[in-house]
Design a protein around this motif. Structure first.
Motif, PDB file in Angstrom:
ATOM      1  N   VAL A  36       0.837  -1.203   0.000  1.00 50.93           N
ATOM      2  CA  VAL A  36       0.000   0.000   0.000  1.00 50.93           C
ATOM      3  C   VAL A  36       0.870   1.251   0.000  1.00 50.93           C
ATOM      4  N   ALA A  37       1.871   1.282   0.883  1.00 54.24           N
ATOM      5  CA  ALA A  37       2.784   2.428   0.934  1.00 54.24           C
ATOM      6  C   ALA A  37       3.552   2.570  -0.373  1.00 54.24           C
ATOM      7  N   ASP A  38       4.055   1.447  -0.907  1.00 56.54           N
ATOM      8  CA  ASP A  38       4.860   1.498  -2.126  1.00 56.54           C
ATOM      9  C   ASP A  38       4.055   2.011  -3.308  1.00 56.54           C
ATOM     10  N   ALA A  39       2.802   1.548  -3.434  1.00 60.19           N
ATOM     11  CA  ALA A  39       1.958   1.985  -4.553  1.00 60.19           C
ATOM     12  C   ALA A  39       1.654   3.470  -4.464  1.00 60.19           C
ATOM     13  N   ALA A  40       1.385   3.958  -3.264  1.00 66.52           N
ATOM     14  CA  ALA A  40       1.101   5.389  -3.087  1.00 66.52           C
ATOM     15  C   ALA A  40       2.305   6.228  -3.482  1.00 66.52           C
ATOM     16  N   ILE A  41       3.475   5.814  -3.059  1.00 66.07           N
ATOM     17  CA  ILE A  41       4.701   6.580  -3.342  1.00 66.07           C
ATOM     18  C   ILE A  41       5.010   6.569  -4.831  1.00 66.07           C
ATOM     19  N   ARG A  42       4.853   5.426  -5.484  1.00 61.86           N
ATOM     20  CA  ARG A  42       5.200   5.322  -6.907  1.00 61.86           C
ATOM     21  C   ARG A  42       4.285   6.147  -7.797  1.00 61.86           C
ATOM     22  N   SER A  43       3.120   6.542  -7.288  1.00 64.12           N
ATOM     23  CA  SER A  43       2.202   7.368  -8.081  1.00 64.12           C
ATOM     24  C   SER A  43       2.509   8.859  -7.957  1.00 64.12           C
ATOM     25  N   LEU A  44       3.517   9.216  -7.152  1.00 66.85           N
ATOM     26  CA  LEU A  44       3.827  10.619  -6.871  1.00 66.85           C
ATOM     27  C   LEU A  44       5.232  10.972  -7.350  1.00 66.85           C
ATOM     28  N   HIS A  45       5.517  12.283  -7.367  1.00 64.30           N
ATOM     29  CA  HIS A  45       6.832  12.777  -7.775  1.00 64.30           C
ATOM     30  C   HIS A  45       7.206  13.927  -6.850  1.00 64.30           C
ATOM     31  N   PHE A  46       8.417  13.898  -6.295  1.00 66.17           N
ATOM     32  CA  PHE A  46       8.860  14.902  -5.328  1.00 66.17           C
ATOM     33  C   PHE A  46      10.040  15.686  -5.893  1.00 66.17           C
ATOM     34  N   ASP A  47      10.174  16.909  -5.408  1.00 69.64           N
ATOM     35  CA  ASP A  47      11.373  17.678  -5.733  1.00 69.64           C
ATOM     36  C   ASP A  47      12.585  17.067  -5.033  1.00 69.64           C
ATOM     37  N   SER A  48      12.414  16.697  -3.763  1.00 66.95           N
ATOM     38  CA  SER A  48      13.511  16.119  -2.980  1.00 66.95           C
ATOM     39  C   SER A  48      12.954  15.085  -2.017  1.00 66.95           C
ATOM     40  N   VAL A  49      13.756  14.083  -1.713  1.00 64.72           N
ATOM     41  CA  VAL A  49      13.442  13.157  -0.634  1.00 64.72           C
ATOM     42  C   VAL A  49      14.569  13.223   0.377  1.00 64.72           C
ATOM     43  N   PHE A  50      14.209  13.280   1.652  1.00 67.00           N
ATOM     44  CA  PHE A  50      15.165  13.276   2.748  1.00 67.00           C
ATOM     45  C   PHE A  50      15.085  11.909   3.412  1.00 67.00           C
ATOM     46  N   LEU A  51      16.193  11.190   3.399  1.00 67.72           N
ATOM     47  CA  LEU A  51      16.218   9.806   3.854  1.00 67.72           C
ATOM     48  C   LEU A  51      17.035   9.644   5.125  1.00 67.72           C
ATOM     49  N   GLY A  52      16.425   9.072   6.147  1.00 61.17           N
ATOM     50  CA  GLY A  52      17.181   8.585   7.279  1.00 61.17           C
ATOM     51  C   GLY A  52      17.730   7.211   6.941  1.00 61.17           C
ATOM     52  N   SER A  53      18.654   6.716   7.751  1.00 61.70           N
ATOM     53  CA  SER A  53      19.250   5.420   7.460  1.00 61.70           C
ATOM     54  C   SER A  53      19.787   4.789   8.736  1.00 61.70           C
ATOM     55  N   HIS A  54      19.612   3.480   8.852  1.00 64.51           N
ATOM     56  CA  HIS A  54      20.196   2.739   9.972  1.00 64.51           C
ATOM     57  C   HIS A  54      21.712   2.707   9.853  1.00 64.51           C
ATOM     58  N   GLY A  55      22.199   2.553   8.631  1.00 59.18           N
ATOM     59  CA  GLY A  55      23.635   2.487   8.410  1.00 59.18           C
ATOM     60  C   GLY A  55      24.007   3.029   7.046  1.00 59.18           C
ATOM     61  N   ILE A  56      25.271   3.469   6.923  1.00 59.19           N
ATOM     62  CA  ILE A  56      25.815   3.947   5.651  1.00 59.19           C
ATOM     63  C   ILE A  56      27.224   3.381   5.519  1.00 59.19           C
ATOM     64  N   SER A  57      27.489   2.729   4.394  1.00 52.13           N
ATOM     65  CA  SER A  57      28.827   2.186   4.173  1.00 52.13           C
ATOM     66  C   SER A  57      29.136   2.214   2.680  1.00 52.13           C
ATOM     67  N   PRO A  58      30.428   2.229   2.327  1.00 53.51           N
ATOM     68  CA  PRO A  58      30.788   2.239   0.909  1.00 53.51           C
ATOM     69  C   PRO A  58      30.272   1.010   0.165  1.00 53.51           C
ATOM     70  N   GLU A  59      30.251  -0.134   0.856  1.00 55.62           N
ATOM     71  CA  GLU A  59      29.852  -1.372   0.195  1.00 55.62           C
ATOM     72  C   GLU A  59      28.328  -1.514   0.088  1.00 55.62           C
ATOM     73  N   ALA A  60      27.617  -1.264   1.178  1.00 58.03           N
ATOM     74  CA  ALA A  60      26.176  -1.509   1.220  1.00 58.03           C
ATOM     75  C   ALA A  60      25.349  -0.267   0.931  1.00 58.03           C
ATOM     76  N   GLY A  61      25.967   0.905   0.926  1.00 60.86           N
ATOM     77  CA  GLY A  61      25.209   2.131   0.736  1.00 60.86           C
ATOM     78  C   GLY A  61      24.345   2.427   1.948  1.00 60.86           C
ATOM     79  N   LEU A  62      23.119   2.891   1.719  1.00 60.16           N
ATOM     80  CA  LEU A  62      22.170   3.147   2.801  1.00 60.16           C
ATOM     81  C   LEU A  62      21.385   1.868   3.066  1.00 60.16           C
ATOM     82  N   SER A  63      21.229   1.512   4.345  1.00 58.69           N
ATOM     83  CA  SER A  63      20.601   0.230   4.656  1.00 58.69           C
ATOM     84  C   SER A  63      19.738   0.323   5.902  1.00 58.69           C
TER      85      SER A  63
END
Length: 261
Positions: free
Chosen positions: A162-189
């Motif tokens: 439900v959340a994914d379908a709602a988001i895919r129907s929209l378009h944003f200027d910017s998204v601000f993402l929090g993340s549990h972890g950030i690493s060169p290998e895994a990226g944002l996770s």
């Protein structure tokens, strides 16, 4: 020092050193042995450390461990507020933005409630409530908030089809993402598989991807990645990020901004 400030300092000490003794904390904070033990009891109940005989040690978190919102909210609050202040300066009146669930994006929401003509899409119950609570008491127009719907996670994110379908129907200027972890290998996770998929939808629907995460997230890896560092146009972190990490991140993300706590 207030109890909340002392407990936040204890958590930082445990995370940096791996463990502390009660006697050390008594000397440092100049409070009683009983006060420190009550602090450790409260922090252990919140999942922020593990009590052992004579002190406390860091919680052994696996890549699939997902702490609740309350357990994360008291961690590194000064860093989150500094990052939020820098991020808020990038938001223009009348723009359409998305905020992923998280305690840093929650801090950012608190600084955006007065931006005129703003449209905010979020999968965070907490963030939506923060905007609703800040609505003008005289009925004046506030930001338009779109809450995606979906299945609730331990961190109060709404995820799933439900959340994914709602988001895919929209378009944003910017998204601000929090993340549990950030690493060169895994990226944002993140530790949550469903939340990773919802975050991927947020990334795909945004013209600009902005990561908001303090330096303690560097090197951590959750179970599921949702963005490569090369997908990130801007990472806003704090000046606690080491020089080596700055150099590595600067080569991989579009731009790096350091906020001063």
């Amino acid at each position: 020092m207030l109890a909340g400030q002392r407990r936040a300092a204890i958590v930082r000490e445990v995370r940096e050193r791996g463990g502390v003794r009660v006697t050390e904390l008594v000397d440092r904070f100049r409070v009683s042995d009983m006060t420190i033990r009550r602090d450790l009891d409260a922090l252990a109940r919140a999942g922020q450390l593990e009590k052992v005989h004579g002190g406390a040690v860091a919680v052994g978190e696996s890549s699939a461990f997902e702490p609740g919102f309350e357990a994360k909210a008291d961690r590194d609050t000064a860093l989150k507020e500094a990052i939020a202040q820098s991020a808020a300066a990038l938001v223009s009146p009348g723009s359409a933005i998305a905020l992923s669930a998280g305690t840093t994006t929650y801090a950012l929401a608190g600084r955006l409630t007065a931006v005129p003509g703003l449209t905010v899409v979020t999968n965070s119950i907490r963030i939506a409530e923060r905007f609703y609570a800040a609505a003008s008491p005289n009925g004046g127009p506030g930001p338009t908030v779109v809450l995606t719907g979906g299945v609730r996670t331990p961190s109060d994110a709404l995820v799933g089809p439900v959340a994914d379908a709602a988001i895919r129907s929209l378009h944003f200027d910017s998204v601000f993402l929090g993340s549990h972890g950030i690493s060169p290998e895994a990226g944002l996770s993140t530790p949550n598989l469903a939340e990773a998929e919802t975050n991927r939808a947020l990334v795909a629907s945004a013209r600009r991807v902005i990561a908001v995460a303090d330096h303690t997230k560097w090197g951590l890896t959750g179970l599921a990645g949702f963005a490569r560092l090369s997908d990130v146009d801007l990472w806003i972190t704090d000046s606690g990020l080491s020089e080596d990490a700055r150099e590595t991140a600067a080569e991989l993300v579009g731009d790096l901004m350091l906020a001063e706590a």
